[in-house]
Design an enzyme around this catalytic site. Sequence first.
Site, PDB file in Angstrom:
ATOM      1  N   GLY A   1     -18.170  -2.944  -3.229  1.00 28.58           N
ATOM      2  CA  GLY A   1     -18.796  -3.980  -4.039  1.00 28.58           C
ATOM      3  C   GLY A   1     -17.962  -4.312  -5.264  1.00 28.58           C
ATOM      4  O   GLY A   1     -16.740  -4.448  -5.187  1.00 28.58           O
TER       5      GLY A   1
ATOM      6  N   TYR B   1       0.854  -1.185   0.000  1.00 29.62           N
ATOM      7  CA  TYR B   1       0.000   0.000   0.000  1.00 29.62           C
ATOM      8  C   TYR B   1       0.894   1.241   0.000  1.00 29.62           C
ATOM      9  O   TYR B   1       1.197   1.810   1.057  1.00 29.62           O
ATOM     10  CB  TYR B   1      -0.899   0.030   1.235  1.00 29.62           C
ATOM     11  CG  TYR B   1      -2.028  -0.967   1.264  1.00 29.62           C
ATOM     12  CD1 TYR B   1      -2.378  -1.719   0.146  1.00 29.62           C
ATOM     13  CD2 TYR B   1      -2.778  -1.157   2.423  1.00 29.62           C
ATOM     14  CE1 TYR B   1      -3.428  -2.624   0.192  1.00 29.62           C
ATOM     15  CE2 TYR B   1      -3.831  -2.050   2.476  1.00 29.62           C
ATOM     16  CZ  TYR B   1      -4.145  -2.790   1.351  1.00 29.62           C
ATOM     17  OH  TYR B   1      -5.198  -3.683   1.402  1.00 29.62           O
TER      18      TYR B   1
END
Length: 303
Positions: free
Chosen positions: A222, A69
């Site tokens: 999602g 990250y």
Amino acid sequence: MGSRTNTAAAAGTWRLGDLTVNRVGFGAMRLTGTAPFDRGVPRDREGSIGVLRRAIELGVNHIDTAAFYFSATRSANELINRALAPYPEDLVITTKVWPGRDPSGAWWWATPAQLRGQVEENLRQLGRDHLDVVNLRVPPSRRHGSIGEHFGALAELCDAGLIRHLGISNVTSGQLAEARAIAPVVCVQNPYGVGELSEDRALLRLCGELGLAFVAFFAIAGSGREAGPAAGESEAVRAVARAHGVSVAQVRLAWTLQQGPHVLAIPGTGDPDHLAQNVAAGTLRLSEAEMARLTSLRPGRAQ
């Protein structure tokens, strides 16, 4: 950092091995920029540090991160170290290995022998002498393949004292069984949210039967995944949000958390207002009818 409240405890707690965490945690992926990794615009450094400190003030004691990250000017692990060290005694930091990125940002996948280097990279960046939980993040190309050699290498690092507990991420039920035959598993970290497939629900239920934490990521995004929530939210989700006077993101998080007491969520953000809303979603209780309506949404129709 000021006095701590425990808002994140509203949804209850669960265990990662012998470590107890509030079920609403925090994902560090979006700390480095307006888009993950090397895309988007870098976030203000002090702003990201402030978000991390505010998360702790709100009672978050489970942070999910990874050495990969990072953007051109920001590293999530370094930000966590700068913001929170010396770390609160109850803070659990979970990280992931197998994927990696070289200094140019290009992706690569570690061999079993290279996993130690990835673990040590996380240790250095976080300033720790051991990692609380390390998830083996399975690549898409190995979604249905064996993970035994890689998981076995992590088990050796656990025995060596570099890692306290092991988990697996982006896996199938078969891979969970394979890993548990090698060493104890404390959590399964998979994408999960409104509109998930029945096979994903089956794995979530299996984790509950085994007493394992199911750590849901992309509960808000999602199918948008790293890009964030897709446009055109379903009317069903919007209607539930209107009924409760909350955001659609909060409805999605509440639905996910109500899948079982063993289900954890790790929503990420670089915005302090969104952080507060995400944590507050743990107080939202959806009715049986609302839960059933959202559960009935088919994949591809829930976004």
